[in-house]
Structures are given as structure tokens and as C-alpha cells.
Motif scaffolding. Structure first.
Motif, PDB file in Angstrom:
ATOM      1  N   ASP A 150      37.910  40.911  36.525  1.00  0.00           N
ATOM      2  CA  ASP A 150      37.813  39.732  35.393  1.00  0.00           C
ATOM      3  C   ASP A 150      36.499  39.002  35.449  1.00  0.00           C
ATOM      4  N   VAL A 151      36.426  38.489  36.744  1.00  0.00           N
ATOM      5  CA  VAL A 151      35.014  37.618  36.830  1.00  0.00           C
ATOM      6  C   VAL A 151      33.651  38.420  36.693  1.00  0.00           C
ATOM      7  N   ILE A 152      33.631  39.699  36.935  1.00  0.00           N
ATOM      8  CA  ILE A 152      32.408  40.340  36.688  1.00  0.00           C
ATOM      9  C   ILE A 152      32.413  40.715  35.375  1.00  0.00           C
ATOM     10  N   GLU A 153      33.575  41.039  34.626  1.00  0.00           N
ATOM     11  CA  GLU A 153      33.443  41.381  33.068  1.00  0.00           C
ATOM     12  C   GLU A 153      33.104  40.176  32.423  1.00  0.00           C
ATOM     13  N   HIS A 154      33.565  38.931  32.819  1.00  0.00           N
ATOM     14  CA  HIS A 154      33.015  37.672  32.079  1.00  0.00           C
ATOM     15  C   HIS A 154      31.734  37.484  32.485  1.00  0.00           C
ATOM     16  N   LEU A 155      31.368  37.665  33.389  1.00  0.00           N
ATOM     17  CA  LEU A 155      29.612  37.258  33.958  1.00  0.00           C
ATOM     18  C   LEU A 155      28.728  38.353  33.324  1.00  0.00           C
ATOM     19  N   ALA A 156      29.387  39.415  33.007  1.00  0.00           N
ATOM     20  CA  ALA A 156      28.420  40.243  32.538  1.00  0.00           C
ATOM     21  C   ALA A 156      27.102  40.466  32.882  1.00  0.00           C
ATOM     22  N   LEU A 157      26.805  40.441  34.271  1.00  0.00           N
ATOM     23  CA  LEU A 157      25.396  40.175  34.794  1.00  0.00           C
ATOM     24  C   LEU A 157      24.583  41.632  34.577  1.00  0.00           C
ATOM     25  N   PRO A 158      23.553  41.625  33.890  1.00  0.00           N
ATOM     26  CA  PRO A 158      22.806  42.687  33.919  1.00  0.00           C
ATOM     27  C   PRO A 158      22.587  43.371  35.237  1.00  0.00           C
ATOM     28  N   GLY A 159      22.692  44.721  35.277  1.00  0.00           N
ATOM     29  CA  GLY A 159      22.060  45.445  36.459  1.00  0.00           C
ATOM     30  C   GLY A 159      23.174  45.295  37.495  1.00  0.00           C
ATOM     31  N   LEU A 160      23.874  44.393  37.423  1.00  0.00           N
ATOM     32  CA  LEU A 160      25.125  44.248  38.872  1.00  0.00           C
ATOM     33  C   LEU A 160      25.989  45.525  39.091  1.00  0.00           C
ATOM     34  N   THR A 161      25.714  45.929  40.426  1.00  0.00           N
ATOM     35  CA  THR A 161      26.388  46.910  40.939  1.00  0.00           C
ATOM     36  C   THR A 161      26.828  46.811  42.283  1.00  0.00           C
ATOM     37  N   GLY A 162      27.523  47.669  42.791  1.00  0.00           N
ATOM     38  CA  GLY A 162      27.736  47.561  44.522  1.00  0.00           C
ATOM     39  C   GLY A 162      29.322  48.426  44.585  1.00  0.00           C
ATOM     40  N   VAL A 163      29.938  47.787  45.640  1.00  0.00           N
ATOM     41  CA  VAL A 163      31.040  48.526  46.181  1.00  0.00           C
ATOM     42  C   VAL A 163      32.156  47.612  46.117  1.00  0.00           C
ATOM     43  N   PHE A 164      33.551  48.102  45.625  1.00  0.00           N
ATOM     44  CA  PHE A 164      34.792  47.405  45.935  1.00  0.00           C
ATOM     45  C   PHE A 164      35.271  47.742  47.490  1.00  0.00           C
ATOM     46  N   HIS A 165      34.758  47.198  48.318  1.00  0.00           N
ATOM     47  CA  HIS A 165      34.750  47.442  49.985  1.00  0.00           C
ATOM     48  C   HIS A 165      36.475  47.502  50.065  1.00  0.00           C
ATOM     49  N   CYS A 166      36.906  48.612  51.015  1.00  0.00           N
ATOM     50  CA  CYS A 166      38.466  48.612  51.237  1.00  0.00           C
ATOM     51  C   CYS A 166      39.229  48.918  50.087  1.00  0.00           C
ATOM     52  N   PHE A 167      38.775  49.837  49.014  1.00  0.00           N
ATOM     53  CA  PHE A 167      39.619  49.903  48.016  1.00  0.00           C
ATOM     54  C   PHE A 167      41.044  50.488  48.405  1.00  0.00           C
ATOM     55  N   VAL A 168      41.936  49.811  47.811  1.00  0.00           N
ATOM     56  CA  VAL A 168      43.479  50.104  47.929  1.00  0.00           C
ATOM     57  C   VAL A 168      44.224  50.205  46.689  1.00  0.00           C
ATOM     58  N   GLY A 169      43.621  50.105  45.583  1.00  0.00           N
ATOM     59  CA  GLY A 169      44.189  49.761  44.254  1.00  0.00           C
ATOM     60  C   GLY A 169      44.921  51.025  43.718  1.00  0.00           C
ATOM     61  N   THR A 170      45.274  50.936  42.396  1.00  0.00           N
ATOM     62  CA  THR A 170      45.825  51.965  41.773  1.00  0.00           C
ATOM     63  C   THR A 170      45.049  52.793  40.880  1.00  0.00           C
ATOM     64  N   LEU A 171      45.418  53.987  40.370  1.00  0.00           N
ATOM     65  CA  LEU A 171      44.534  54.707  39.855  1.00  0.00           C
ATOM     66  C   LEU A 171      43.659  54.113  38.334  1.00  0.00           C
ATOM     67  N   ASP A 172      44.515  53.430  37.978  1.00  0.00           N
ATOM     68  CA  ASP A 172      43.967  52.329  36.550  1.00  0.00           C
ATOM     69  C   ASP A 172      42.885  51.454  37.142  1.00  0.00           C
ATOM     70  N   GLU A 173      43.227  50.866  38.515  1.00  0.00           N
ATOM     71  CA  GLU A 173      42.167  50.024  38.905  1.00  0.00           C
ATOM     72  C   GLU A 173      41.013  50.604  39.487  1.00  0.00           C
ATOM     73  N   ALA A 174      41.272  51.924  40.068  1.00  0.00           N
ATOM     74  CA  ALA A 174      40.152  52.826  40.389  1.00  0.00           C
ATOM     75  C   ALA A 174      38.997  53.001  39.055  1.00  0.00           C
ATOM     76  N   ARG A 175      39.956  53.576  38.096  1.00  0.00           N
ATOM     77  CA  ARG A 175      38.875  53.480  36.875  1.00  0.00           C
ATOM     78  C   ARG A 175      38.426  52.540  36.293  1.00  0.00           C
ATOM     79  N   ARG A 176      38.966  51.303  36.351  1.00  0.00           N
ATOM     80  CA  ARG A 176      38.508  49.967  35.987  1.00  0.00           C
ATOM     81  C   ARG A 176      37.139  49.757  36.750  1.00  0.00           C
TER      82      ARG A 176
END
Ligand SMILES: [Zn+2]
Length: 273
Positions: A150-176
Motif C-alpha cells: 500500500d505504501v509503495i502504491e501510494h507513494l508511486a515513486l518513479p523508477g522504484l524497484t527492488g526485492v521483497f526479501h524473504c517472500f512468504v506470501g500467497t500467489l495473489d500477493e506474489a502477483r501484486r
């Protein structure tokens, strides 16, 4: 076959007795780079000593880890900003939200997170993000992944990228995460029986993941519960290959290319031929 460990705290005191041997084992396991997330001011000296000794193999990040955010976080943030302006780093990290250990400074966690995301966008650096949810999400535990997204979406910073480190979410969260332009950092949890990544990895593209150990934490099976180290990234790569029903060479080639594509221009000369 070259591999990159995109998240390892190899400056941790748990490696004080055998750090050189650990790095030799990593080299023997064909790990070309180890990316080092910072935690707070207290971890900078140890991390930078490794970055200076192994400038092409051990790449430092700069950031304030959410579990280190407390009532002195503004002092810590000023130190991060100063470091970012003075030294070269491959990413801003690790930053994010932690609702697992302590919620006392949750407002400050959000402020530190937003501030550091802005710095990353300004400096055109990727971010390494920690998002650990509260216990039992279905009964009031807050979902750190969703709130960070939500924070990343709201800030909408141009060019922002990176890694969700230690991803353990659902398939829907992976797609998000992927839709937001981020990679999923896959680590030892992929080897855990109830880790849940067996329901995610078969349904996403190899182009959307990078590998990590999070050493000295989260060792993969059969070392679960013991000290983790970068050489174990091969176990994680093999597990990803098994879950995606492809061979380990393909996992290595894609995840290494994905990781290298995140590197800022300053580190482009490290790319192997
Ligand atoms: Zn970490």
C-alpha cells in the motif's frame, strides 16, 4: 553456473570465528556475489570492512532495519542519509515493516520506511524490503506485506524497484509484488514443509525471482534451525528447480540475470562476461 545471494548478513558475529572459511565455501559453491543488507549504525563498520576487502564479491546496502526503529530513529536515519551521500551502495536496505516482534514504534516504522523509499528513488537505487506480519493474520495480526505494498502504491515513486526479501506470501500477493515492479526474494522457507511457496512458485515466472539465504538466519532443510551461510544457496536453487520442474542451471541463469539487472550503473562493471 553462477549464483547470487541477494541477502546475507555475513558481517554478523556468528561468523566471527570462521568468516574466511565461510566465504571460501561460498566461492566453491560458485556464488559470484553476496549482497549485504545493513541493519543500523552498529552494523556499518563490520559490513564496510567486508565490502572493502572483497569489493567485487561482497556488495553493501545502506538502510535502517524496521526492528531497529525506536525513539532514536531520527538519529539513525540521519546516519543512513549521511552514508548514502558519502559512499557507494548497491541498494537501500534493509527497510520495511515488522509487525512480528514489537508494535511499539509502528508509526515510526512507517515514517522510516517512507523516508528511505524516497531516498532510494532519488538515488536510483533498488530496495531490499523486510515485511514480517504479526502472528496469526486471520485473528488481528497485521499483514506487513499488504501494508508495505500500500505504501509503495501510494507513494508511486518513479523508477522504484527492488526485492521483497524473504517472500512468504500467497500467489495473489506474489502477483501484486510483481505488478509493482518488484522481484520476490526466495530463501530457505521454500524448503520448509509448511512454507507455502510450493503453492506460489509453480505459478509464477522465473523472471520474477531472485535467490537469497538471509544468513545467518532461516537455514534451509536439512540445516533448518542451525546457522545459515551463503553456500546453502545451492540447496534453495535446487528446491526452486524442483518446485518449478526445471533444472538448476536454468534457475541459476535466470535468477543471476534478474539480480544483476537490479544493480545500479556503478556496479555494472562487475557483470561477468
Ligand atoms: Zn535481513
Amino acid at each position: 553456473m553462477l549464483l547470487i545471494d541477494t541477502h546475507a548478513h555475513i558481517y554478523d558475529e556468528q561468523f566471527d570465528q570462521d568468516r574466511d572459511a565461510m566465504l571460501e565455501r561460498a566461492e566453491a559453491a560458485q556464488i559470484s556475489q553476496i549482497w549485504m543488507p545493513n541493519c543500523a549504525q552498529e552494523t556499518v563498520a563490520g559490513m564496510m570492512a567486508l565490502a572493502e576487502r572483497y569489493p567485487e564479491r561482497c556488495l553493501p546496502m545502506m538502510g535502517l532495519h524496521p526492528t531497529y526503529v525506536n525513539n532514536t530513529f531520527e538519529v539513525e536515519l540521519a546516519a543512513v542519509e549521511d552514508q548514502l551521500n558519502r559512499n557507494a551502495f548497491m541498494a537501500v536496505g534493509e527497510i520495511g515493516l515488522d509487525f512480528y516482534w514489537d508494535m511499539t514504534f509502528v508509526d515510526q516504522q512507517f515514517e522510516a520506511f517512507r523516508t528511505q523509499l524516497r531516498w532510494a528513488a532519488e538515488q536510483q537505487l533498488p530496495v531490499s524490503m523486510h515485511t514480517r506480519s504479526g502472528n496469526d493474520r486471520s485473528h488481528g495480526g497485521r499483514n506487513a506485506f499488504a501494508e508495505a505494498a500500500d505504501v509503495i502504491e501510494h507513494l508511486a515513486l518513479p523508477g522504484l524497484t527492488g526485492v521483497f526479501h524473504c517472500f512468504v506470501g500467497t500467489l495473489d500477493e506474489a502477483r501484486r509484488a510483481i505488478d509493482l515492479g518488484f522481484k520476490l526474494g526466495i530463501g530457505g522457507v521454500a524448503t520448509f514443509k509448511n512454507g507455502g511457496l510450493d503453492k506460489v512458485l509453480p505459478h509464477i515466472s522465473l523472471d520474477d525471482i531472485v535467490l537469497e539465504t538471509d544468513s545467518p538466519y532461516l537455514a534451509p532443510v536439512p540445516y533448518r534451525g542451525k546457522r545459515n551461510e551463503p553456500a546453502y544457496i545451492r540447496i534453495i536453487a535446487q528446491r526452486v528447480a524442483d518446485l518449478m520442474q526445471i533444472n538448476i542451471e536454468d534457475v541459476a541463469r535466470h535468477t543471476t540475470a534478474n539480480a544483476q539487472a537490479l544493480l545500479p550503473a556503478l556496479y555494472a562493471n562487475l557483470l561477468p562476461e
